[in-house]
Design a protein around this motif. Sequence first.
Motif, PDB file in Angstrom:
ATOM      1  N   HIS A 230      -2.304  -4.952  11.817  1.00 41.91           N
ATOM      2  CA  HIS A 230      -2.276  -5.771  13.135  1.00 41.91           C
ATOM      3  C   HIS A 230      -2.640  -7.152  13.088  1.00 41.91           C
ATOM      4  O   HIS A 230      -3.803  -7.443  12.054  1.00 41.91           O
ATOM      5  N   ALA A 231      -2.338  -8.082  13.740  1.00 41.98           N
ATOM      6  CA  ALA A 231      -3.052  -9.406  13.418  1.00 41.98           C
ATOM      7  C   ALA A 231      -4.427  -9.720  14.218  1.00 41.98           C
ATOM      8  O   ALA A 231      -5.251 -10.479  13.791  1.00 41.98           O
ATOM      9  N   ARG A 232      -4.744  -8.763  15.359  1.00 41.63           N
ATOM     10  CA  ARG A 232      -5.965  -8.962  15.725  1.00 41.63           C
ATOM     11  C   ARG A 232      -7.359  -8.596  14.710  1.00 41.63           C
ATOM     12  O   ARG A 232      -6.891  -7.708  14.130  1.00 41.63           O
ATOM     13  N   SER A 233      -8.191  -9.425  14.843  1.00 41.25           N
ATOM     14  CA  SER A 233      -9.289  -9.435  13.841  1.00 41.25           C
ATOM     15  C   SER A 233      -9.860  -7.983  13.631  1.00 41.25           C
ATOM     16  O   SER A 233     -10.502  -7.648  12.630  1.00 41.25           O
ATOM     17  N   ALA A 234     -10.042  -7.274  14.828  1.00 38.27           N
ATOM     18  CA  ALA A 234     -10.906  -6.073  14.516  1.00 38.27           C
ATOM     19  C   ALA A 234     -10.025  -4.870  13.653  1.00 38.27           C
ATOM     20  O   ALA A 234     -10.461  -3.967  13.138  1.00 38.27           O
ATOM     21  N   TYR A 235      -8.785  -5.235  13.423  1.00 31.30           N
ATOM     22  CA  TYR A 235      -7.976  -4.075  12.776  1.00 31.30           C
ATOM     23  C   TYR A 235      -7.988  -4.656  11.311  1.00 31.30           C
ATOM     24  O   TYR A 235      -7.325  -4.049  10.425  1.00 31.30           O
ATOM     25  N   ARG A 236      -9.085  -5.652  10.694  1.00 32.99           N
ATOM     26  CA  ARG A 236      -8.940  -6.005   9.650  1.00 32.99           C
ATOM     27  C   ARG A 236      -9.266  -5.227   8.394  1.00 32.99           C
ATOM     28  O   ARG A 236      -8.830  -5.582   7.164  1.00 32.99           O
ATOM     29  N   PHE A 237      -9.874  -3.988   8.700  1.00 36.38           N
ATOM     30  CA  PHE A 237      -9.996  -2.980   7.715  1.00 36.38           C
ATOM     31  C   PHE A 237      -8.977  -1.826   7.694  1.00 36.38           C
ATOM     32  O   PHE A 237      -9.144  -0.830   6.935  1.00 36.38           O
ATOM     33  N   THR A 238      -7.970  -2.077   8.446  1.00 36.64           N
ATOM     34  CA  THR A 238      -6.600  -1.189   8.324  1.00 36.64           C
ATOM     35  C   THR A 238      -5.538  -1.782   7.706  1.00 36.64           C
ATOM     36  O   THR A 238      -5.260  -3.132   8.081  1.00 36.64           O
ATOM     37  N   VAL A 239      -5.021  -1.113   7.021  1.00 45.71           N
ATOM     38  CA  VAL A 239      -3.642  -1.891   6.234  1.00 45.71           C
ATOM     39  C   VAL A 239      -2.130  -0.944   6.529  1.00 45.71           C
ATOM     40  O   VAL A 239      -2.593   0.241   6.753  1.00 45.71           O
ATOM     41  N   GLU A 240      -1.215  -1.426   6.362  1.00 44.47           N
ATOM     42  CA  GLU A 240       0.196  -0.727   6.596  1.00 44.47           C
ATOM     43  C   GLU A 240       0.544  -0.771   5.031  1.00 44.47           C
ATOM     44  O   GLU A 240       0.670  -1.821   4.344  1.00 44.47           O
ATOM     45  N   ASP A 241       1.057   0.381   4.520  1.00 42.43           N
ATOM     46  CA  ASP A 241       1.668   0.269   3.283  1.00 42.43           C
ATOM     47  C   ASP A 241       3.196   0.345   3.293  1.00 42.43           C
ATOM     48  O   ASP A 241       4.013   0.854   4.222  1.00 42.43           O
ATOM     49  N   SER A 242       3.921  -0.246   2.351  1.00 43.02           N
ATOM     50  CA  SER A 242       5.254  -0.228   1.936  1.00 43.02           C
ATOM     51  C   SER A 242       5.708   0.284   0.617  1.00 43.02           C
ATOM     52  O   SER A 242       4.931  -0.195  -0.229  1.00 43.02           O
ATOM     53  N   VAL A 243       6.547   1.058   0.556  1.00 45.16           N
ATOM     54  CA  VAL A 243       7.078   1.486  -0.868  1.00 45.16           C
ATOM     55  C   VAL A 243       8.572   1.400  -0.809  1.00 45.16           C
ATOM     56  O   VAL A 243       9.097   2.284  -0.164  1.00 45.16           O
ATOM     57  N   TYR A 244       9.233   0.705  -1.624  1.00 45.52           N
ATOM     58  CA  TYR A 244      10.625   0.732  -1.976  1.00 45.52           C
ATOM     59  C   TYR A 244      10.819   0.751  -3.269  1.00 45.52           C
ATOM     60  O   TYR A 244      10.712  -0.020  -3.869  1.00 45.52           O
ATOM     61  N   LEU A 245      11.823   1.748  -3.769  1.00 44.77           N
ATOM     62  CA  LEU A 245      12.473   1.730  -4.997  1.00 44.77           C
ATOM     63  C   LEU A 245      13.852   1.532  -4.941  1.00 44.77           C
ATOM     64  O   LEU A 245      14.858   1.391  -4.357  1.00 44.77           O
ATOM     65  N   ARG A 246      14.524   0.871  -6.167  1.00 43.62           N
ATOM     66  CA  ARG A 246      15.650   0.567  -6.644  1.00 43.62           C
ATOM     67  C   ARG A 246      16.242   1.974  -6.418  1.00 43.62           C
ATOM     68  O   ARG A 246      15.777   3.034  -6.616  1.00 43.62           O
ATOM     69  N   ASP A 247      17.602   1.970  -5.804  1.00 46.72           N
ATOM     70  CA  ASP A 247      18.216   3.326  -5.308  1.00 46.72           C
ATOM     71  C   ASP A 247      18.213   4.261  -6.558  1.00 46.72           C
ATOM     72  O   ASP A 247      18.270   5.477  -6.441  1.00 46.72           O
ATOM     73  N   ASP A 248      18.613   3.695  -7.964  1.00 44.39           N
ATOM     74  CA  ASP A 248      18.731   4.779  -8.910  1.00 44.39           C
ATOM     75  C   ASP A 248      17.388   5.058  -9.653  1.00 44.39           C
ATOM     76  O   ASP A 248      17.323   5.918 -10.424  1.00 44.39           O
ATOM     77  N   CYS A 249      16.119   4.752  -8.948  1.00 46.27           N
ATOM     78  CA  CYS A 249      15.034   4.931  -9.474  1.00 46.27           C
ATOM     79  C   CYS A 249      14.334   5.984  -8.611  1.00 46.27           C
ATOM     80  O   CYS A 249      13.214   6.264  -8.978  1.00 46.27           O
ATOM     81  N   ARG A 250      14.903   6.481  -7.597  1.00 46.49           N
ATOM     82  CA  ARG A 250      14.257   7.504  -6.499  1.00 46.49           C
ATOM     83  C   ARG A 250      14.287   8.893  -7.131  1.00 46.49           C
ATOM     84  O   ARG A 250      14.885   9.257  -7.940  1.00 46.49           O
ATOM     85  N   GLY A 251      13.235   9.514  -6.464  1.00 46.86           N
ATOM     86  CA  GLY A 251      13.354  10.945  -6.693  1.00 46.86           C
ATOM     87  C   GLY A 251      12.768  11.507  -7.978  1.00 46.86           C
ATOM     88  O   GLY A 251      12.784  12.553  -8.576  1.00 46.86           O
ATOM     89  N   ARG A 252      11.842  10.520  -8.787  1.00 43.07           N
ATOM     90  CA  ARG A 252      11.510  11.026  -9.999  1.00 43.07           C
ATOM     91  C   ARG A 252       9.964  10.713 -10.302  1.00 43.07           C
ATOM     92  O   ARG A 252       9.526  10.421 -11.274  1.00 43.07           O
TER      93      ARG A 252
END
Length: 166
Positions: free
Chosen positions: A76-98
């Motif tokens: 979140h942009a508000r400063s008190a959230y600065r120790f919290t992060v959101e993760d993202s993970v995206y794989l190429r379609d042929d690289c999933r499930g391994r």
Amino acid sequence: MAVDLIIRPAVPADAGAINAIYNHYVRTSTSTFQEEPETLADRLAWLERHRGAHVALVAEEPDGGIAGWASLSPFHARSAYRFTVEDSVYLRDDCRGRGLGKLLLSRLMDAARAGGFRNVIACVCAEQEASIALHRRAGFREVARMTQVGLKFDRWLDIVYLQAGA
Ligand SMILES: CC(C)(COP(=O)(O)OP(=O)(O)OC[C@H]1O[C@@H](n2cnc3c(N)ncnc32)[C@H](O)[C@@H]1OP(=O)(O)O)[C@@H](O)C(=O)NCCC(=O)NCCS
């Protein structure tokens, strides 16, 4: 398969490959609620913001191809959230499930600890079973569920928030 991969910080030259992976899901799935493809300019600006503790990682194959990417972004942009992060993970379609998603998320959690963050949050479409399974297996707990907060492909979509301590 994952043993042949090098996990390294993303650099500007990776922007096209990162977008190719991500925009596949923009166009075809509810993995992301983004509806228009990410532009190269936007991705380069995003990479500029992901060079420090808010990290972007890529999984590079021996031939230089990019099999997937992962990132920590401000929750979140508000400063008190600065120790919290959101993760993202995206794989190429042929690289999933391994096991590559698990490997990238594990490296992200290492980076979150090294970056001094306290919490990692995943915001996942409720129908994305692979992503929910990935996070649960990594120790994330479901902490919230919101109904019909997204509309994509003419369908109302629910989201699940999962949280783990870094
Ligand atoms: C979600 C994603 C990153 C998971 O990575 P992956 O490499 O396919 O998953 P892994 O092989 O590492 O599996 C991790 C765990 O989830 C489980 N899992 C994977 N896919 C699953 C599925 N479709 N249904 C149920 N469980 C699944 C695995 O069994 C594994 O659990 P285990 O350790 O007990 O065996 C990947 O599938 C992906 O890129 N999906 C599209 C983009 C996306 O949704 N990203 C997340 C946005 S928040």
